[in-house]
Design a protein around this motif. Structure first.
Motif, short mmCIF file in Angstrom:
data_model
loop_
_atom_site.label_atom_id
_atom_site.label_comp_id
_atom_site.label_asym_id
_atom_site.label_seq_id
_atom_site.Cartn_x
_atom_site.Cartn_y
_atom_site.Cartn_z
N ILE A 1 -28.08 23.75 46.11
CA ILE A 1 -27.20 24.57 46.93
C ILE A 1 -25.89 23.84 47.16
N TYR A 2 -24.79 24.51 46.84
CA TYR A 2 -23.46 23.97 47.08
C TYR A 2 -23.01 24.47 48.44
N ILE A 3 -22.60 23.55 49.29
CA ILE A 3 -22.14 23.91 50.62
C ILE A 3 -20.68 23.50 50.75
N ARG A 4 -19.85 24.46 51.10
CA ARG A 4 -18.41 24.24 51.31
C ARG A 4 -18.12 24.52 52.78
N ILE A 5 -17.40 23.59 53.40
CA ILE A 5 -17.07 23.71 54.81
C ILE A 5 -15.58 23.90 54.96
N VAL A 6 -15.19 24.91 55.72
CA VAL A 6 -13.78 25.14 56.05
C VAL A 6 -13.68 25.26 57.57
N ALA A 7 -12.51 24.89 58.10
CA ALA A 7 -12.30 24.97 59.54
C ALA A 7 -10.83 25.22 59.83
N GLY A 8 -10.57 25.77 61.00
CA GLY A 8 -9.20 26.00 61.41
C GLY A 8 -9.13 26.66 62.77
N ASP A 9 -7.92 26.76 63.28
CA ASP A 9 -7.67 27.38 64.57
C ASP A 9 -7.92 28.89 64.43
N PRO A 10 -8.85 29.44 65.21
CA PRO A 10 -9.15 30.87 65.06
C PRO A 10 -7.97 31.79 65.40
N LYS A 11 -7.02 31.29 66.17
CA LYS A 11 -5.86 32.11 66.53
C LYS A 11 -4.87 32.23 65.36
N GLN A 12 -4.90 31.26 64.46
CA GLN A 12 -3.95 31.26 63.35
C GLN A 12 -4.51 31.86 62.07
N ASN A 13 -5.84 32.04 62.03
CA ASN A 13 -6.48 32.61 60.85
C ASN A 13 -6.12 31.86 59.56
N ARG A 14 -6.05 30.54 59.67
CA ARG A 14 -5.76 29.68 58.51
C ARG A 14 -6.84 28.62 58.43
N MET A 15 -7.70 28.75 57.43
CA MET A 15 -8.81 27.82 57.26
C MET A 15 -8.50 26.85 56.13
N VAL A 16 -8.90 25.58 56.30
CA VAL A 16 -8.73 24.58 55.26
C VAL A 16 -10.08 23.92 54.98
N GLU A 17 -10.27 23.49 53.74
CA GLU A 17 -11.53 22.83 53.39
C GLU A 17 -11.62 21.49 54.11
N THR A 18 -12.76 21.26 54.74
CA THR A 18 -12.97 20.00 55.43
C THR A 18 -14.06 19.16 54.78
N GLY A 19 -14.85 19.76 53.89
CA GLY A 19 -15.89 19.00 53.21
C GLY A 19 -16.75 19.86 52.33
N HIS A 20 -17.60 19.19 51.56
CA HIS A 20 -18.56 19.88 50.72
C HIS A 20 -19.68 18.93 50.30
N CYS A 21 -20.76 19.49 49.77
CA CYS A 21 -21.88 18.68 49.29
C CYS A 21 -22.78 19.55 48.41
N ILE A 22 -23.72 18.88 47.77
CA ILE A 22 -24.80 19.55 47.03
C ILE A 22 -26.11 19.13 47.70
N MET A 23 -26.94 20.11 48.01
CA MET A 23 -28.25 19.84 48.58
C MET A 23 -29.33 20.42 47.69
N VAL A 24 -30.47 19.75 47.67
CA VAL A 24 -31.61 20.24 46.90
C VAL A 24 -32.76 20.49 47.88
N PHE A 25 -33.33 21.68 47.77
CA PHE A 25 -34.48 22.07 48.57
C PHE A 25 -35.61 22.47 47.64
#
Length: 163
Positions: free
Chosen positions: A88-112
């Motif tokens: 599973i590829y997980i991509r994380i984005v975050a940002g100010d909800p008032k501005q509606n502008r998200m930027v990538e903050t991280g990612h990883c690969i997980m195995v289950f």
């Protein structure tokens, strides 16, 4: 086919809270890793229809900090399947909800691995890439798996050597 595409991925979305921060005032990496595991589990369970256990997490990249009050989205998606495993590829984005502008903050690969009630692995539905991005992410997952296996062999060989 559409049902399979819908079951393949999910989004976790929430606000970063003051209880998530470290001494530097940013969201603690451990909190982010917990979120990754939760999103990965939900994606794997949704795909397989079974309880799933984390086998590995690799390629964790923290690109930018997450701040208290930011909207955080973790997108988890199946990018490769084995007989009983799901990558599973997980991509994380975050940002100010008032501005509606998200930027990538991280990612990883997980195995289950999916398991039955006794804890034994069970087969999972096969997933096949459809798009160029799917093929690229599957290749990334396979390379991560092969790299981890190679490193494990090297470590075991080094640990078994007599000094």
């Amino acid at each position: 086919m559409q049902d399979q595409q819908q079951r393949r991925s999910l989004d976790f979305r929430f606000l970063a809270e003051p209880t998530d921060v470290n001494f530097g005032g940013k969201v603690h990496g451990g909190a982010v890793m917990k979120w990754m595991d939760q999103a990965g589990y939900a994606c794997a369970a949704q795909w397989s229809g079974h309880y799933c256990v984390t086998v590995s997490i690799g390629g964790i990249r923290f690109i930018r900090p997450i701040l208290v009050g930011q909207m955080v989205t973790l997108n988890a998606q199946i990018v490769h399947t084995g007989k009983t495993s799901m990558h599973i590829y997980i991509r994380i984005v975050a940002g100010d909800p008032k501005q509606n502008r998200m930027v990538e903050t991280g990612h990883c690969i997980m195995v289950f691995v999916a398991s039955d009630q006794a804890g034994y692995p069970v087969e999972v539905p096969s997933w096949q890439p459809q798009t160029k991005q799917d093929y690229a992410l599957e290749k990334y997952a396979i390379q991560a798996k092969e790299s981890a296996q190679s490193l494990d062999k090297e470590l075991l060989a080094a640990l078994s050597e007599k000094e």
